[in-house]
Design an enzyme around this catalytic site. Structure first.
Site, PDB file in Angstrom:
ATOM      1  N   ASP A  13      13.678  11.126   3.079  1.00 48.59           N
ATOM      2  CA  ASP A  13      12.734  11.428   1.638  1.00 48.59           C
ATOM      3  C   ASP A  13      11.634  12.337   1.889  1.00 48.59           C
ATOM      4  O   ASP A  13      10.419  11.952   1.840  1.00 48.59           O
ATOM      5  CB  ASP A  13      12.285  10.059   1.651  1.00 48.59           C
ATOM      6  CG  ASP A  13      13.264   8.891   1.315  1.00 48.59           C
ATOM      7  OD1 ASP A  13      14.457   9.346   1.120  1.00 48.59           O
ATOM      8  OD2 ASP A  13      13.076   7.820   1.466  1.00 48.59           O
ATOM      9  N   LYS A  75      18.806   7.647  -3.633  1.00 49.10           N
ATOM     10  CA  LYS A  75      18.804   6.185  -3.140  1.00 49.10           C
ATOM     11  C   LYS A  75      17.540   5.632  -3.747  1.00 49.10           C
ATOM     12  O   LYS A  75      16.476   6.267  -4.163  1.00 49.10           O
ATOM     13  CB  LYS A  75      18.833   5.898  -1.439  1.00 49.10           C
ATOM     14  CG  LYS A  75      17.548   6.430  -0.915  1.00 49.10           C
ATOM     15  CD  LYS A  75      17.593   6.234   0.760  1.00 49.10           C
ATOM     16  CE  LYS A  75      16.377   6.653   1.152  1.00 49.10           C
ATOM     17  NZ  LYS A  75      15.259   5.797   0.886  1.00 49.10           N
ATOM     18  N   CYS A 108      10.786   3.583   4.863  1.00 51.78           N
ATOM     19  CA  CYS A 108      12.215   4.278   4.791  1.00 51.78           C
ATOM     20  C   CYS A 108      12.870   4.408   6.353  1.00 51.78           C
ATOM     21  O   CYS A 108      14.021   3.989   6.522  1.00 51.78           O
ATOM     22  CB  CYS A 108      12.305   5.205   3.940  1.00 51.78           C
ATOM     23  SG  CYS A 108      12.023   4.586   2.137  1.00 51.78           S
TER      24      CYS A 108
END
Length: 180
Positions: A13, A75, A108
């Site tokens: 990310d 995601k 994450c």
């Protein structure tokens, strides 16, 4: 010790809006780019994710330029492992040593690292290539990943551990990358 034939670089990310709001964004982005370039030299595959790109934006342009032949895994789950397309792609590489970099360390990156460890992967957290919006959240994420069984490393340490020998064309190329 990690070796190229058993290692994969996982980038989590590193996206527009998020990438600009983390602690030390320039340093983290620079180190991630070094890792990607070094992995290309060392034939270490790269897998990367994007968390809800419609809201957070795409992977930062300077990094995307280095990943032209690789598609991101989109995601909405915090842990990459909770997204089946991610797990399918990860398994295809048949690599057990996972270098982890990205954002945010306490969300994450943390959840993915812990689940990878639970699935039997060896997680190597690249501490100077992860960040969160606050330094304290970054630090607690690193601490919790280490406590869960992850190994801590740095960009330079990982690159030279993968190389092992201070000679040859690859070493010279990696040295240039590290010194930038």
């Amino acid at each position: 010790m990690i070796v190229p034939s058993e290692t994969l670089l996982l980038l989590i990310d590193i996206q527009g809006k998020l990438a600009q709001s983390v602690h030390q964004p320039e340093l983290v982005e620079t180190n991630i780019k070094k890792l990607v370039r070094a992995c290309a030299v060392l034939d270490v595959p790269v897998l990367y994710t994007e968390q809800y790109p419609k809201g957070l934006g795409a992977t930062v342009a300077s990094l995307k330029e280095l990943l032209v032949d690789i598609e991101p895994v989109e995601k909405i789950t915090f842990s990459c492992c909770a997204t089946e397309p991610f797990m399918k792609r990860l398994r295809l590489f048949k690599r057990n040593e996972i270098l982890v970099a990205g954002m945010e360390t306490h969300v994450c990156v943390y959840q993915t690292s812990v689940e990878l460890i639970e699935f039997g992967y060896n997680v190597h957290l690249v501490t100077d290539a992860v960040s969160s919006r606050s330094e304290s959240n970054r630090n607690i994420g690193i601490h919790c990943i280490e406590k869960a069984g992850g190994s801590l490393t740095s960009t330079e340490m990982a690159i030279f551990e993968l190389q092992r020998v201070a000679s040859g064309d690859r070493f010279r190329e990696l040295s240039k990358i590290v010194k930038e």
